[in-house]
Design a protein around this motif. Structure first.
Motif, PDB file in Angstrom:
ATOM      1  N   MET A   1       0.852  -1.187   0.000  1.00  0.00           N
ATOM      2  CA  MET A   1       0.000   0.000   0.000  1.00  0.00           C
ATOM      3  C   MET A   1       0.886   1.233   0.000  1.00  0.00           C
ATOM      4  O   MET A   1       1.955   1.267   0.591  1.00  0.00           O
ATOM      5  CB  MET A   1      -0.914  -0.002   1.222  1.00  0.00           C
ATOM      6  N   THR A   2       0.451   2.280  -0.657  1.00  0.00           N
ATOM      7  CA  THR A   2       1.238   3.487  -0.725  1.00  0.00           C
ATOM      8  C   THR A   2       1.492   4.041   0.660  1.00  0.00           C
ATOM      9  O   THR A   2       0.598   4.129   1.485  1.00  0.00           O
ATOM     10  CB  THR A   2       0.473   4.546  -1.555  1.00  0.00           C
ATOM     11  N   SER A   3       2.716   4.425   0.920  1.00  0.00           N
ATOM     12  CA  SER A   3       3.050   5.006   2.223  1.00  0.00           C
ATOM     13  C   SER A   3       2.572   6.439   2.267  1.00  0.00           C
ATOM     14  O   SER A   3       2.621   7.156   1.273  1.00  0.00           O
ATOM     15  CB  SER A   3       4.563   4.941   2.425  1.00  0.00           C
TER      16      SER A   3
ATOM     17  N   LEU B   1     -10.087   5.592   7.124  1.00  0.00           N
ATOM     18  CA  LEU B   1      -8.830   4.906   6.850  1.00  0.00           C
ATOM     19  C   LEU B   1      -8.750   4.372   5.422  1.00  0.00           C
ATOM     20  O   LEU B   1      -7.794   4.669   4.694  1.00  0.00           O
ATOM     21  CB  LEU B   1      -8.622   3.771   7.851  1.00  0.00           C
ATOM     22  N   MET B   2      -9.731   3.574   5.005  1.00  0.00           N
ATOM     23  CA  MET B   2      -9.661   3.000   3.663  1.00  0.00           C
ATOM     24  C   MET B   2      -9.902   4.033   2.556  1.00  0.00           C
ATOM     25  O   MET B   2      -9.191   4.027   1.540  1.00  0.00           O
ATOM     26  CB  MET B   2     -10.613   1.809   3.551  1.00  0.00           C
TER      27      MET B   2
ATOM     28  N   ARG C   1      -9.026   7.101   2.665  1.00  0.00           N
ATOM     29  CA  ARG C   1      -7.751   7.827   2.601  1.00  0.00           C
ATOM     30  C   ARG C   1      -6.707   7.022   1.826  1.00  0.00           C
ATOM     31  O   ARG C   1      -5.952   7.577   1.009  1.00  0.00           O
ATOM     32  CB  ARG C   1      -7.253   8.129   4.015  1.00  0.00           C
ATOM     33  N   SER C   2      -6.663   5.711   2.063  1.00  0.00           N
ATOM     34  CA  SER C   2      -5.649   4.904   1.401  1.00  0.00           C
ATOM     35  C   SER C   2      -5.879   4.853  -0.111  1.00  0.00           C
ATOM     36  O   SER C   2      -4.924   4.860  -0.890  1.00  0.00           O
ATOM     37  CB  SER C   2      -5.619   3.489   1.983  1.00  0.00           C
ATOM     38  N   TYR C   3      -7.148   4.847  -0.534  1.00  0.00           N
ATOM     39  CA  TYR C   3      -7.426   4.833  -1.976  1.00  0.00           C
ATOM     40  C   TYR C   3      -7.187   6.201  -2.609  1.00  0.00           C
ATOM     41  O   TYR C   3      -6.796   6.289  -3.788  1.00  0.00           O
ATOM     42  CB  TYR C   3      -8.845   4.323  -2.244  1.00  0.00           C
TER      43      TYR C   3
ATOM     44  N   ASN D   1      -3.115  13.397  -1.961  1.00  0.00           N
ATOM     45  CA  ASN D   1      -2.840  13.428  -0.528  1.00  0.00           C
ATOM     46  C   ASN D   1      -3.833  14.381   0.129  1.00  0.00           C
ATOM     47  O   ASN D   1      -3.786  15.587  -0.113  1.00  0.00           O
ATOM     48  CB  ASN D   1      -1.411  13.905  -0.262  1.00  0.00           C
TER      49      ASN D   1
ATOM     50  N   ALA E   1      -2.482  -0.936   7.031  1.00  0.00           N
ATOM     51  CA  ALA E   1      -2.852   0.403   6.564  1.00  0.00           C
ATOM     52  C   ALA E   1      -2.805   1.425   7.696  1.00  0.00           C
ATOM     53  O   ALA E   1      -2.356   2.561   7.522  1.00  0.00           O
ATOM     54  CB  ALA E   1      -4.250   0.376   5.936  1.00  0.00           C
TER      55      ALA E   1
ATOM     56  N   ASN F   1       0.764   2.284   8.506  1.00  0.00           N
ATOM     57  CA  ASN F   1       1.269   3.167   7.458  1.00  0.00           C
ATOM     58  C   ASN F   1       0.822   4.598   7.692  1.00  0.00           C
ATOM     59  O   ASN F   1       1.545   5.555   7.411  1.00  0.00           O
ATOM     60  CB  ASN F   1       0.754   2.701   6.098  1.00  0.00           C
ATOM     61  N   ALA F   2      -0.417   4.735   8.198  1.00  0.00           N
ATOM     62  CA  ALA F   2      -0.986   6.047   8.422  1.00  0.00           C
ATOM     63  C   ALA F   2      -0.507   6.705   9.711  1.00  0.00           C
ATOM     64  O   ALA F   2      -0.847   7.844  10.003  1.00  0.00           O
ATOM     65  CB  ALA F   2      -2.515   5.961   8.450  1.00  0.00           C
TER      66      ALA F   2
END
Length: 295
Positions: A1-3, A157-158, A160-162, A169, A287, A290-291
């Motif tokens: 997943m993208t950092s 959370l999810m 934001r990750s997508y 950002n 995730a 990571n966040a």
């Protein structure tokens, strides 16, 4: 997943607690804190009155299945649901994937997820807007966006990750981000023009549309996330194994072919309940780390 860069963490969620609150006492097969009572709660991702309305038939059903008086204990925020179960002030909680992870980490692995809905194996979030110029996630750059609670899996959370996977950002590319506190509040903020767009869980969105509480011609979905594991019913691992089995068996026995089963499942927006396990939420934990939401 993208950092991505760390977020502000709710300090109270990880505040130090008394050692006794995190340990299982000797011989601790305590069924529940209050003898004869099963205290149940849920993350406040909808209005308190709605949560209590949805729980009432389920509570009556669980009372008969366990022989205990079942009491629904509302909490003011997501952190309170985590602390309530970790410190055994609450016996069972309806968690989102992220709050389950938080509780499990806080308790050093002393939280057991019992069951989840079939729908929670591939849960989804939706992004909504009234702005015709917004048709994809990249169009949110320079716009305002509302998440739900900071501790919400499907409302923060999810999504934001997508967003980050789409090279957006939220902290630097958006004009402003807000936290509504609940999914229905996010929908209301978008419909009322307070923000350009919002992210919420798909189940609540569908319910709002069905109940005519939002006009899908005015407020529309422009992005639906891929599926991920989300909600579950969890208990403290020190709960009496016989009681854990009674609760699990009761959920698994819910049958939409019976009037009671149909009513409960519809209120819970479930086809049926199935067993779950902690490892299902490993991606959510990754995730969150990571966040910067888990230390």
């Amino acid at each position: 997943m993208t950092s991505f860069s760390p977020l502000r963490v709710l300090k109270t969620l990880f505040a130090a607690t008394a050692t006794a609150g995190l340990m299982v006492a000797a011989g601790a097969a305590h069924a529940q804190n209050t003898p004869g009572v099963l205290r149940v709660s849920a993350i406040p991702d909808e209005a308190p009155t709605e949560l209590q309305r949805k729980f009432k038939p389920l509570g009556d059903y669980l009372s008969r299945a366990t022989g205990l008086k079942v009491e629904f204990t509302p909490v003011t925020d997501y952190a309170a649901s985590v602390e309530g179960l970790v410190n055994r002030k609450i016996d069972m909680v309806w968690f989102g994937g992220f709050t389950f992870v938080q509780a499990n980490v806080r308790s050093k692995g002393m939280v057991t997820p019992l069951v989840q809905r079939v729908e929670d194996e591939k849960f989804r979030s939706v992004f909504i807007t009234t702005n015709p110029a917004i048709t994809k996630l990249e169009d949110l750059k320079g716009k305002t966006l509302s998440f739900g609670s900071e501790s919400s899996t499907s409302g923060h959370l999810m999504p934001r990750s997508y967003l980050l996977a789409a090279k957006v950002n939220p902290d630097t590319d958006l004009k402003r981000i807000a936290y509504s506190g609940a999914h229905d509040a996010t929908a209301a903020a978008v419909a009322g023009g307070k923000v350009d767009a919002g992210a919420l869980n798909m189940s609540v969105w569908d319910k709002l549309v069905e109940a005519n509480k939002v006009d899908p011609k005015a407020v529309r979905v422009f992005y639906t996330t891929p599926g991920y594991f989300d909600y579950n019913w969890s208990v403290h691992s020190s709960m009496n194994p016989a009681l854990k089995k009674k609760i699990s068996d009761a959920f698994l026995a819910l049958d939409p072919a019976t009037p009671e089963g149909k009513q409960i499942l519809e209120l819970q927006r479930a086809t049926k309940f199935i067993p779950t396990k902690a490892s299902n939420y490993a991606d959510i934990e990754a995730a969150a780390r990571n966040a910067g939401l888990l230390k």
